[in-house]
Every structure is written in C-alpha cells, then in structure tokens.
Design an enzyme around this catalytic site. Structure first.
Site, mmCIF file in Angstrom:
data_model
loop_
_atom_site.group_PDB
_atom_site.id
_atom_site.type_symbol
_atom_site.label_atom_id
_atom_site.label_comp_id
_atom_site.label_asym_id
_atom_site.label_seq_id
_atom_site.Cartn_x
_atom_site.Cartn_y
_atom_site.Cartn_z
ATOM 1 N N ASP A 1 19.241 -148.571 50.034
ATOM 2 C CA ASP A 1 19.985 -149.324 51.043
ATOM 3 C C ASP A 1 21.451 -149.413 50.626
ATOM 4 O O ASP A 1 21.792 -150.085 49.650
ATOM 5 C CB ASP A 1 19.392 -150.738 51.177
ATOM 6 C CG ASP A 1 20.057 -151.520 52.304
ATOM 7 O OD1 ASP A 1 19.538 -151.474 53.431
ATOM 8 O OD2 ASP A 1 21.099 -152.154 52.047
ATOM 9 N N TYR B 1 30.102 -151.061 51.103
ATOM 10 C CA TYR B 1 29.873 -151.124 49.654
ATOM 11 C C TYR B 1 30.734 -150.102 48.893
ATOM 12 O O TYR B 1 30.850 -150.184 47.672
ATOM 13 C CB TYR B 1 28.392 -150.901 49.302
ATOM 14 C CG TYR B 1 27.411 -151.836 49.978
ATOM 15 C CD1 TYR B 1 27.847 -153.006 50.608
ATOM 16 C CD2 TYR B 1 26.054 -151.562 49.992
ATOM 17 C CE1 TYR B 1 26.953 -153.846 51.251
ATOM 18 C CE2 TYR B 1 25.147 -152.409 50.626
ATOM 19 C CZ TYR B 1 25.609 -153.539 51.260
ATOM 20 O OH TYR B 1 24.715 -154.371 51.890
ATOM 21 N N LYS C 1 25.164 -148.629 56.906
ATOM 22 C CA LYS C 1 25.545 -149.634 57.914
ATOM 23 C C LYS C 1 26.981 -149.429 58.368
ATOM 24 O O LYS C 1 27.843 -149.059 57.555
ATOM 25 C CB LYS C 1 25.407 -151.054 57.316
ATOM 26 C CG LYS C 1 24.121 -151.262 56.547
ATOM 27 C CD LYS C 1 23.930 -152.681 56.037
ATOM 28 C CE LYS C 1 22.764 -152.743 55.070
ATOM 29 N NZ LYS C 1 23.091 -152.477 53.666
ATOM 30 N N HIS D 1 26.290 -153.825 60.715
ATOM 31 C CA HIS D 1 26.217 -154.676 59.523
ATOM 32 C C HIS D 1 26.261 -156.170 59.868
ATOM 33 O O HIS D 1 25.522 -156.970 59.316
ATOM 34 C CB HIS D 1 27.363 -154.301 58.571
ATOM 35 C CG HIS D 1 27.095 -154.579 57.139
ATOM 36 N ND1 HIS D 1 27.577 -153.779 56.129
ATOM 37 C CD2 HIS D 1 26.399 -155.558 56.525
ATOM 38 C CE1 HIS D 1 27.180 -154.274 54.961
ATOM 39 N NE2 HIS D 1 26.472 -155.350 55.179
HETATM 40 P P1 NDP Z 1 19.453 -159.506 44.875
HETATM 41 O O1 NDP Z 1 18.746 -160.723 45.393
HETATM 42 O O2 NDP Z 1 18.765 -158.194 44.937
HETATM 43 O O3 NDP Z 1 19.868 -159.839 43.355
HETATM 44 C C1 NDP Z 1 20.637 -158.974 42.576
HETATM 45 C C2 NDP Z 1 21.077 -159.738 41.320
HETATM 46 O O4 NDP Z 1 19.917 -160.165 40.585
HETATM 47 C C3 NDP Z 1 21.899 -158.921 40.368
HETATM 48 O O5 NDP Z 1 22.845 -159.813 39.789
HETATM 49 C C4 NDP Z 1 20.912 -158.451 39.306
HETATM 50 O O6 NDP Z 1 21.549 -158.320 38.052
HETATM 51 C C5 NDP Z 1 19.913 -159.592 39.283
HETATM 52 N N1 NDP Z 1 18.540 -159.107 39.048
HETATM 53 C C6 NDP Z 1 17.926 -158.060 39.654
HETATM 54 N N2 NDP Z 1 16.663 -157.926 39.221
HETATM 55 C C7 NDP Z 1 16.463 -158.912 38.300
HETATM 56 C C8 NDP Z 1 15.372 -159.264 37.487
HETATM 57 N N3 NDP Z 1 14.217 -158.578 37.534
HETATM 58 N N4 NDP Z 1 15.512 -160.327 36.664
HETATM 59 C C9 NDP Z 1 16.668 -161.034 36.612
HETATM 60 N N5 NDP Z 1 17.746 -160.735 37.365
HETATM 61 C C10 NDP Z 1 17.655 -159.672 38.199
HETATM 62 O O7 NDP Z 1 20.880 -159.462 45.575
HETATM 63 P P2 NDP Z 1 21.684 -158.502 46.548
HETATM 64 O O8 NDP Z 1 22.672 -159.381 47.214
HETATM 65 O O9 NDP Z 1 22.165 -157.316 45.853
HETATM 66 O O10 NDP Z 1 20.614 -158.068 47.670
HETATM 67 C C11 NDP Z 1 19.839 -156.880 47.599
HETATM 68 C C12 NDP Z 1 20.349 -155.856 48.597
HETATM 69 O O11 NDP Z 1 20.351 -156.389 49.931
HETATM 70 C C13 NDP Z 1 21.803 -155.438 48.384
HETATM 71 O O12 NDP Z 1 21.996 -154.619 47.261
HETATM 72 C C14 NDP Z 1 22.091 -154.788 49.718
HETATM 73 O O13 NDP Z 1 21.499 -153.497 49.766
HETATM 74 C C15 NDP Z 1 21.401 -155.760 50.666
HETATM 75 N N6 NDP Z 1 22.330 -156.800 51.191
HETATM 76 C C16 NDP Z 1 22.654 -156.743 52.523
HETATM 77 C C17 NDP Z 1 23.495 -157.673 53.078
HETATM 78 C C18 NDP Z 1 23.785 -157.592 54.547
HETATM 79 O O14 NDP Z 1 24.669 -158.318 55.022
HETATM 80 N N7 NDP Z 1 23.123 -156.754 55.301
HETATM 81 C C19 NDP Z 1 24.110 -158.752 52.289
HETATM 82 C C20 NDP Z 1 23.685 -158.752 50.892
HETATM 83 C C21 NDP Z 1 22.812 -157.813 50.390
HETATM 84 P P3 NDP Z 1 21.856 -156.918 37.299
HETATM 85 O O15 NDP Z 1 22.329 -155.930 38.339
HETATM 86 O O16 NDP Z 1 22.921 -157.300 36.335
HETATM 87 O O17 NDP Z 1 20.582 -156.494 36.625
#
Ligand code: NDP
Length: 284
Positions: free
Chosen positions: A48, A53, A78, A111
């Site tokens: 995704d 991004y 998006k 988006h």
């Molecule tokens: P997430 O809820 O997926 O969380 C990501 C964060 O959690 C990062 O800081 C990561 O750290 C940490 N993390 C991931 N896995 C673990 C784990 N197993 N244990 C502890 N910490 C963990 O957040 P996102 O906001 O990135 O949401 C996911 C996806 O949703 C986005 O990447 C995007 O594709 C989509 N999205 C879409 C939006 C929209 O408006 N349509 C808005 C926001 C997100 P680290 O990387 O340091 O490991």
C-alpha cells in the site's frame, strides 16, 4: 514462508485482495526498496503506497528486483490531494504508473475527499477513476477517508460503488459507524494505522491477552483486525517486526478477547489523524 495463509477478500467488482499487506507511509524513499524487499521475502504480496508518500519509484524498484510475477502482487496507490480536477487526476495517475514502472495498479484510491475544496466536487474525481478502471489501468477503484455522506453522494451521482474505503481504525478509534456503513453496502474496509502507529501496544488489556496467547501486542491487534474482516497493511522498517506482523495465522482470538479489545474504543478522542470533513491539506 507463509504466503498462502493470508486470506483473500473478494471485492464488490469480483477482484480479490490479500487481507494482509505492507504499508509504506513515512518510509523515506532511500529506505523504501529495502523495506519492501524485506516484506516480499517474508511473503507479503500486497503493498500500500500513495503518491503523497513520495516512494512509488522505490516500491516499483523493489517489486522489479524481487523477480516475482506482477500478477502475484497486489499494488495500491492513491491520488494526491492537489489533483482532484479530472485533467490533473489523469496526469497524476500517469505519473503514478510511470513511477511504479507498471502498466496497471490493482487498486487506486482517492486519498482524501477534501469536501471543503474543489467546490466540494469529489464526484467528478470519482468519475475520472471510473475511466481508469474502464481502461484496465486500475483493476479496482476505491476511496479513502470517505464519510457516509460522501459515499451517499457517490451512490446517488455515479454508477460505481467504491470497492474499498480505507479509513483510520484501531482499538482506540474503531470508527465503527463508518465501518458498519461500508460493510452493509459491500464496500470492503481497509484499516489504516492498524496499531495506531504503536500507540495501542502498551495497553494493559492488549498486553494481557498477548501474554496469555504467547504473541506480541502488535500481533494481537493485527489478528483482531483480521478476525473482524478488516484489510490491514502495517508499516515497519524493522526486519523483525516485518516478519512478526506477517505471522498472524497460527492462532485465533476468542470472542471474549475480541470484545475486550473492542471495548477500548474511545470514539473521537481516540482518533490520531485529521477529520475527513475538515482536512484540506494540499501539497505545495
Ligand atoms: P501503523 O499502525 O502500521 O504503525 C506503524 C508504526 O508502528 C511504526 O512506527 C513502526 O515502527 C511501529 N511498528 C510496526 N510494527 C510493530 C511491531 N510489531 N511492534 C512494535 N512496533 C511496531 O501505522 P501507519 O500509519 O504506517 O499505517 C499503516 C499503513 O496505512 C501506512 O503505511 C499506509 O500505507 C496506510 N495509511 C493510510 C492513510 C490514509 O489516509 N489513507 C493514513 C495513514 C496510513 P518501525 O517502522 O520503526 O518498526
């Protein structure tokens, strides 16, 4: 590798999407190819991304370098906020395909609805996405951050029901009013920030369940989404977490655990992102 264990969800247009994928929001371009390669090696087949991004090129690069068949992958992108006018949307979509190095995406989304911009006209934007689908360049089309009244308007004024609505959803903000509205109308729900960017992982209810079932808090929350029927794509640039977040299919949460997590919902207070009715950010 557990690639075949990820369930597929059938969308309202007949296409299927892997219920678990990999998100690349806030992954710097220079880190993206490495993270996506790591995900593909672990068995993820759904990525995704978004024009916003700034890492579509690197997503495409990782996919090309993987040697996997394009047909075995599901790629979502998006439309960026500055490009809702039909002509702009067409140009932006061309650029997305060029940056990804692909002749189609599996799913293309608006988006944000931006109801306070463009004279509130996300309808002509949606009709432009319908063109992309007719041309075969977007196999499925959907929306993100649309509220029920935005979806009502698309239903009244256009011919295509969005295949998905990608919305904020996690234990502190389940967003169930929008989720239920979508599910009743055959619109699949994609949950963004499924672990609230880590914000729910210290919760004692969640860590209590994790200790009992022998999984991490992140795995418990992601499994909760899967059992609710949400499509999720957690983001991580940490190899051990990329692996861990894909390992969700050898355990099941009991209904009492599902309900205990659902009870953590804080309604609007739990929202981490902007409200779709007022969000009006347009880049540069
Ligand atoms: P997430 O809820 O997926 O969380 C990501 C964060 O959690 C990062 O800081 C990561 O750290 C940490 N993390 C991931 N896995 C673990 C784990 N197993 N244990 C502890 N910490 C963990 O957040 P996102 O906001 O990135 O949401 C996911 C996806 O949703 C986005 O990447 C995007 O594709 C989509 N999205 C879409 C939006 C929209 O408006 N349509 C808005 C926001 C997100 P680290 O990387 O340091 O490991």
């Amino acid at each position: 590798m557990t690639v075949n264990r990820v369930p597929s969800i059938t969308l309202n247009d007949g296409n299927t999407i892997p219920q678990l994928g990999f998100g690349v929001f806030q992954v710097e371009p220079q880190d993206t190819a490495k993270a996506v390669s790591e995900a593909l090696e672990n068995g993820y087949r759904h990525i995704d991304t978004a024009e916003m991004y700034g890492n579509e090129k690197e997503v495409g690069e990782a996919i090309r370098n993987s040697g996997l068949d394009r047909g075995d992958l599901f790629v979502t992108s998006k439309l960026n906020n500055g490009f809702h006018e039909p002509e702009d949307a067409r140009a932006a979509f061309e650029e997305t395909l060029a940056d990804l190095g692909m002749d189609y995406v599996d799913l293309f989304l608006i988006h944000w609805p931006l109801p306070t911009r463009y004279g509130g006209d996300y309808v002509s934007t949606w009709k432009t996405l319908e063109e992309f689908q007719r041309e075969g360049r977007a196999r499925s089309i959907g929306v993100s951050n649309f509220q029920p009244d935005h979806l009502d308007r698309l239903a009244a004024e256009t011919d295509t029901t969005p295949a998905v609505n990608q919305i904020e959803s996690h234990p502190y903000f389940t967003n169930d009013a929008v989720r239920d509205y979508c599910r009743e109308r055959g619109i699949a729900v994609e949950a963004w920030s499924p672990i609230a960017q880590g914000g729910v992982l210290e919760d004692s209810t969640i860590s209590g369940i994790a200790d009992r079932v022998g999984k991490t808090p992140a795995q418990v929350v992601l499994r909760w989404h899967i059992q609710r029927g949400n499509i999720v794509f957690p983001k991580s640039t940490t190899p051990s977490r990329i692996e861990q977040n894909f390992d969700l299919f050898d355990f099941e949460l009991e209904s009492g655990d599902l309900e205990a997590i659902l009870a953590l919902d804080q309604g609007e207070d739990g929202r981490t992102g902007p409200h779709p009715d007022t969000f009006d950010y347009v880049p540069g």
